[in-house]
Motif scaffolding. Structure first.
Motif, PDB file in Angstrom:
ATOM      1  N   THR A   1       0.995  -1.133  -0.111  1.00 38.26           N
ATOM      2  CA  THR A   1      -0.134  -0.048   0.216  1.00 38.26           C
ATOM      3  C   THR A   1       0.877   1.314  -0.044  1.00 38.26           C
ATOM      4  OG1 THR A   1      -0.185  -0.055   2.480  1.00 38.26           O
ATOM      5  CG2 THR A   1      -1.981  -1.310   1.288  1.00 38.26           C
ATOM      6  N   ASP A   2       2.085   1.326   0.765  1.00 39.13           N
ATOM      7  CA  ASP A   2       2.997   2.418   0.817  1.00 39.13           C
ATOM      8  C   ASP A   2       3.448   2.746  -0.690  1.00 39.13           C
ATOM      9  OD1 ASP A   2       2.786   2.673   3.212  1.00 39.13           O
ATOM     10  OD2 ASP A   2       4.422   1.764   3.976  1.00 39.13           O
ATOM     11  N   GLN A   3       3.607   1.457  -1.614  1.00 45.40           N
ATOM     12  CA  GLN A   3       3.996   1.462  -3.031  1.00 45.40           C
ATOM     13  C   GLN A   3       2.953   2.363  -3.971  1.00 45.40           C
ATOM     14  OE1 GLN A   3       7.016   1.006  -4.485  1.00 45.40           O
ATOM     15  NE2 GLN A   3       7.621   0.619  -2.496  1.00 45.40           N
TER      16      GLN A   3
ATOM     17  N   LEU B   1      -0.884 -11.112  -3.902  1.00 49.71           N
ATOM     18  CA  LEU B   1       0.523 -11.060  -3.846  1.00 49.71           C
ATOM     19  C   LEU B   1       0.923 -11.145  -5.360  1.00 49.71           C
ATOM     20  CD1 LEU B   1       1.402 -12.844  -0.519  1.00 49.71           C
ATOM     21  CD2 LEU B   1       1.515 -10.642  -0.748  1.00 49.71           C
ATOM     22  N   THR B   2       0.436 -12.246  -5.872  1.00 51.81           N
ATOM     23  CA  THR B   2       0.745 -12.614  -7.417  1.00 51.81           C
ATOM     24  C   THR B   2       0.618 -11.288  -8.223  1.00 51.81           C
ATOM     25  OG1 THR B   2       0.482 -14.909  -7.108  1.00 51.81           O
ATOM     26  CG2 THR B   2       0.567 -14.259  -9.447  1.00 51.81           C
ATOM     27  N   GLN B   3      -0.739 -10.631  -8.184  1.00 50.00           N
ATOM     28  CA  GLN B   3      -1.042  -9.547  -9.137  1.00 50.00           C
ATOM     29  C   GLN B   3      -0.289  -8.501  -8.560  1.00 50.00           C
ATOM     30  OE1 GLN B   3      -4.983  -9.431 -10.645  1.00 50.00           O
ATOM     31  NE2 GLN B   3      -5.698 -11.242  -9.819  1.00 50.00           N
ATOM     32  N   ALA B   4       0.124  -8.352  -7.476  1.00 51.49           N
ATOM     33  CA  ALA B   4       0.614  -6.858  -6.912  1.00 51.49           C
ATOM     34  C   ALA B   4       2.223  -7.033  -7.148  1.00 51.49           C
ATOM     35  CB  ALA B   4       0.652  -6.924  -5.436  1.00 51.49           C
TER      36      ALA B   4
ATOM     37  N   GLY C   1      -3.008  -1.281 -11.930  1.00 52.90           N
ATOM     38  CA  GLY C   1      -2.888  -2.706 -11.933  1.00 52.90           C
ATOM     39  C   GLY C   1      -2.603  -2.820 -10.101  1.00 52.90           C
ATOM     40  N   LEU C   2      -1.785  -2.292  -9.384  1.00 50.75           N
ATOM     41  CA  LEU C   2      -1.506  -2.455  -8.021  1.00 50.75           C
ATOM     42  C   LEU C   2      -2.749  -2.167  -7.224  1.00 50.75           C
ATOM     43  CD1 LEU C   2       0.510  -2.952  -5.767  1.00 50.75           C
ATOM     44  CD2 LEU C   2       1.282  -0.539  -5.889  1.00 50.75           C
ATOM     45  N   MET C   3      -3.605  -1.116  -7.530  1.00 51.89           N
ATOM     46  CA  MET C   3      -4.754  -0.991  -6.672  1.00 51.89           C
ATOM     47  C   MET C   3      -5.740  -2.051  -7.121  1.00 51.89           C
ATOM     48  SD  MET C   3      -4.650   1.542  -4.732  1.00 51.89           S
ATOM     49  CE  MET C   3      -6.349   1.685  -4.435  1.00 51.89           C
TER      50      MET C   3
END
Length: 572
Positions: free
Chosen positions: A423-425, A467-470, A492-494
């Motif tokens: 989330t910090d990223q 985790l995989t998609q992050a 994508g991260l969100m």
């Protein structure tokens, strides 16, 4: 769920115990102690519980045995464990106590010249430098010392006007010409000498108006200069600055006037005390550090610009009720601890936590001083682990799987801090896009390094998909060359983190003040740590995405994202 797991661990530790035959049992049955129905369990698979005394285990077929009352769930929600089992599990408790919560803050700094003690000599007229008395940087100059002479036709003409005015005896004209000479750069003492002697000074002397060391010489003897040409720069090192750098997260602990201790490896005899003189108003976007200034006397010249300084800040004493950090666990409802009630009884208790300093976490409510909490234990066939580690192991091997809601996973403070790297990223990418700077790929590596450790613990759960998609989104961000690439990576991260943010630990992020917004045009989301909304995807509008209340279930209109949608395109 937590009581069920503890009961399972107790029964597991009990399996393999020899039968006592006709010897009376040391414990009563659950029915005798609590008035509830007797429960039965499998010796080899203690997570299977049944009320059928003649049943068999559906996994291995073994006959069920009674679950002992001293190792069961009591009517008040606590779990009772016999002393023998407590010893076998290696349960360790520690009382909550008031401790010194003062944080140690250290920083490094460098000695720098005091900018307020600089003096620059600049030519005010056209002419030729002659008789330059200072030749090298570092030369010491005293106030009133001759620095150089200058030949200027303009100065000679102005001096002639002054002498003519003196012969005429016109006071107003004399004052006017004196002012003209001063504006051209002739110092008052030289003007007075012309008035007293009545003689021209062809090569006008220039004297130092302050003491110091030559920091820079910009001309040579015989050189032609024009108005505004820098000649030299003086620096007084009788007082120096120490510029310290601290992480932006530590900035709230520092204030102007805060006492501190300084150590100088290059000048140990200069070690001493100081005060924060000034806190700079900006933060370096590359290092995420803030600067502060400390003024120190340096009459003996021991502190040289560029020297290293080690700084300890003397923070005020702060005492708070606290427990060991490893005693704090988390779930979808927030933080909790396992309280030891005495006589082998344990219960999960919700607490409100404050900051963590060192190995202890502050408790704001939910516990009183002296109440004992479980700090560590031993689970899963004698594997030595602390209490939260034991929960994590049982979640993978016994009770948790792919269908288990994220809110039911045993997330402790350490695990939550690890997930928070992702989330910090998202916050970092948002800031880079809205402030217009490129991310540093090096800052992404700590989050990527946590993927495999978390996957090893939660690989069989829905968190693995997150985790995989992050991970894929972070790798895309590292290789991004344009802002548009970074926007795609952020989307994508969100998209990967939404299940965790909305189902896993929303109360944690709400308490931290993290805010989620959605672009009204594309539906892509982002995180911020302050208002107002700053849309990283363009000039479109935005709407606030509220955090769901875990006590009320999923919010109406808050859908969990499907896991088969292309994360790199962002959800529409």
């Amino acid at each position: 769920m937590r009581r069920f797991l503890l009961l399972s661990a107790v029964a597991l530790a009990s399996c393999g115990q020899p039968s006592t035959g006709d010897k009376p049992s040391a414990v009563e049955t659950v029915e005798a102690q609590t008035g509830e129905a007797q429960l039965y369990t499998c010796p080899m698979h203690p997570h299977y519980i049944s009320e059928d005394p003649n049943g068999s285990c559906p996994i291995c077929g073994m006959d069920l045995v009674p679950a002992q009352a001293s190792d069961g769930v009591l009517g008040d929600g606590s779990v009772a464990v016999s002393p023998e089992i407590i010893q076998t599990l290696g349960v360790r408790t520690e009382p909550a106590r008031v401790t010194d919560f003062s944080r140690e803050l250290r920083a490094f700094g460098t000695v720098e010249a005091n900018e307020s003690l600089q003096a620059s000599e600049t030519s005010r007229l056209e002419g030729w430098i002659s008789d330059l008395r200072v030749r090298a940087e570092g030369d010491t100059v005293r106030r009133g010392q001759l620095l150089y002479r200058i030949y200027s036709a303009e100065l000679i003409g102005a001096q002639k006007d002054l002498l003519n005015s003196l012969r005429i005896g016109n006071p107003r004209r004399i004052a006017s010409v004196r002012q003209r000479l001063a504006s051209l750069g002739m110092q008052t003492g030289t003007i007075d000498r012309v008035v007293e002697t009545g003689e021209l000074v062809e090569r006008v002397p220039i004297y130092a108006e302050s003491s110091g060391s030559i920091a820079e010489i910009m001309v040579a003897d015989g050189e032609y200069v024009r108005p505004g040409t820098p000649v030299l720069r003086l620096q007084d090192y009788g007082e120096v600055w120490v510029i310290a750098r601290i992480p932006e997260g530590e900035l709230p602990l520092v204030r102007e006037g805060l006492p501190l201790t300084l150590k100088f490896p290059s000048a140990p005899d200069a070690n001493g005390e100081g005060l924060v003189d000034y806190i700079y108003p900006t933060i370096d976007p590359a290092t995420r550090t803030a600067q502060l200034r400390i003024s120190l006397p340096n009459t003996d010249g021991r502190l040289r610009p560029g020297a290293y300084a080690d700084i300890d800040f003397n923070l005020s004493r702060d005492e708070r009720l606290s427990v060991p950090a490893e005693a704090v666990l988390r779930d979808s409802k927030g933080a909790y601890v396992i309280a030891a009630l005495g006589e082998g009884r344990f219960i999960a208790r919700g607490v409100t936590i404050g900051e963590t300093a060192g190995d202890r976490t502050a408790i704001l409510s939910g516990l009183s001083a002296g109440e004992s909490v479980v700090v560590s234990g031993q689970f899963m066939l004698g594997s030595e682990a602390n209490l939260r580690g034991g929960f994590a192991q049982r979640s993978q091997g016994v009770a948790f799987g792919a269908d288990t809601p994220l809110s039911e996973l045993p997330i402790d403070a350490t695990t939550l801090a690890q997930i928070d790297h992702f989330t910090d990223q998202a916050l970092y990418f948002h800031e880079a896009l809205t402030d217009g700077y490129a991310i540093d790929p090096y800052f992404v590596d700590p989050a990527l390094a946590l993927v495999d450790p978390l996957r090893s613990r939660f690989g069989a759960t829905a968190l693995n998909d997150v985790l995989t998609q992050a991970e894929a989104a972070l790798l895309q961000a590292k290789s991004s060359d344009t802002p548009e690439d970074l926007r795609t990576a952020l989307a994508g991260l969100m998209w990967a983190l939404e299940p965790w943010l909305l189902e896993g630990a929303p109360s944690s992020y709400a308490a931290r003040g993290v805010i989620m917004f959605e672009d009204t045009g594309s539906g892509r989301r982002w995180l911020q740590d302050a208002r107002p909304a700053r849309n990283p995807y363009g000039d479109g509008g935005s709407i606030l995405v509220p955090w769901p209340d875990p006590m009320e279930g999923p919010m109406e209109g808050t859908a969990m994202p499907s896991r088969d949608i292309d994360t790199h395109a962002g959800h529409q």
